[in-house]
Design an enzyme around this catalytic site. Structure first.
Site, PDB file in Angstrom:
ATOM      1  N   HIS A  77       0.924  -1.286   0.017  1.00 57.52           N
ATOM      2  CA  HIS A  77       0.209   0.007   0.045  1.00 57.52           C
ATOM      3  C   HIS A  77       0.960   1.290  -0.038  1.00 57.52           C
ATOM      4  O   HIS A  77       2.172   1.263   0.399  1.00 57.52           O
ATOM      5  CB  HIS A  77      -1.001  -0.086   1.243  1.00 57.52           C
ATOM      6  N   GLU A  79       1.150   3.862   1.820  1.00 61.69           N
ATOM      7  CA  GLU A  79       1.622   4.368   3.298  1.00 61.69           C
ATOM      8  C   GLU A  79       2.531   3.378   3.705  1.00 61.69           C
ATOM      9  O   GLU A  79       3.713   3.984   3.919  1.00 61.69           O
ATOM     10  CB  GLU A  79       0.439   4.297   4.340  1.00 61.69           C
ATOM     11  N   CYS A 107      -5.889   2.364   5.610  1.00 63.72           N
ATOM     12  CA  CYS A 107      -6.540   0.910   6.070  1.00 63.72           C
ATOM     13  C   CYS A 107      -5.985   0.397   7.307  1.00 63.72           C
ATOM     14  O   CYS A 107      -5.129   1.074   7.858  1.00 63.72           O
ATOM     15  CB  CYS A 107      -6.478   0.177   5.040  1.00 63.72           C
ATOM     16  N   CYS A 110      -2.433  -0.386   7.131  1.00 65.64           N
ATOM     17  CA  CYS A 110      -1.312   0.996   7.172  1.00 65.64           C
ATOM     18  C   CYS A 110      -1.394   1.890   8.291  1.00 65.64           C
ATOM     19  O   CYS A 110      -0.359   2.163   8.816  1.00 65.64           O
ATOM     20  CB  CYS A 110      -2.053   1.816   5.884  1.00 65.64           C
TER      21      CYS A 110
END
Length: 180
Positions: A77, A79, A107, A110
């Site tokens: 992801h 991040e 999310c 993250c």
């Protein structure tokens, strides 16, 4: 984005000066940079619509974009990618003193990574409801975490717990451990 820009988006961005902030709080320039990274990532067919920028003081330490589908890595992801890049750029596993600007509310994975990395602040563009409207609904993960183990959709149970404690015993006895 051309190939050079794509490679640049993957690599840490180290210590780029920021424009003067409009206020004493978050700097919209960094949020716009995260949004631009997210949009370019989709336009270039490199991954999902997520971008992140990590700053320390007035400087960009690193950036990241979503690379889940292009790397076949469900943890890639924006991040997490930005955190990995920032840690590599700073030579540290904690990012105390840094802030993260991300194109979407993090999310659960993250968010956990942000806490583990000890970032000081999180600024996001889209919220989780907007992400759900775009097909990225994290509600099921939040719901699952709240359930007792037997009630979860993926079976989860302890196994060899007493034996597994030996790893922690070794850690507790170690003279070379680094607390984190």
């Amino acid at each position: 984005m051309n190939e050079t820009q794509i490679r640049s988006a993957r690599a840490p961005r180290i210590l780029q000066p920021m424009p003067p902030p409009d206020s004493l709080g978050p700097n919209p320039h960094f949020m716009q940079q995260a949004i631009d990274l997210a949009t370019a990532n989709v336009a270039d067919n490199c991954g999902g619509p997520f971008g992140a920028v990590i700053v320390r003081g007035e400087e960009v330490v690193a950036t990241g974009v979503n690379r889940v589908t292009s790397t076949n890595d469900p943890t890639a992801h924006a991040e997490v990618t930005a955190i990995r890049n920032a840690c590599a750029a700073l030579g540290a596993f904690q990012l105390t003193g840094c802030h993260i600007y991300t194109s979407c509310e993090p999310c659960p994975m993250c968010l956990a990574a942000i806490y583990w990395a000890r970032l000081d602040a999180i600024y996001f563009g889209n919220d989780s409801a907007a992400a759900a409207r775009a097909g990225f609904d994290d509600a099921v993960i939040y719901d699952e975490v709240a359930l007792p183990h037997p009630g979860r959709s993926i079976p989860i149970q302890p196994l060899l717990s007493k034996r597994a404690w030996s790893s922690f015993e070794t850690w507790l006895q170690s003279d070379c451990k680094v607390d984190y």
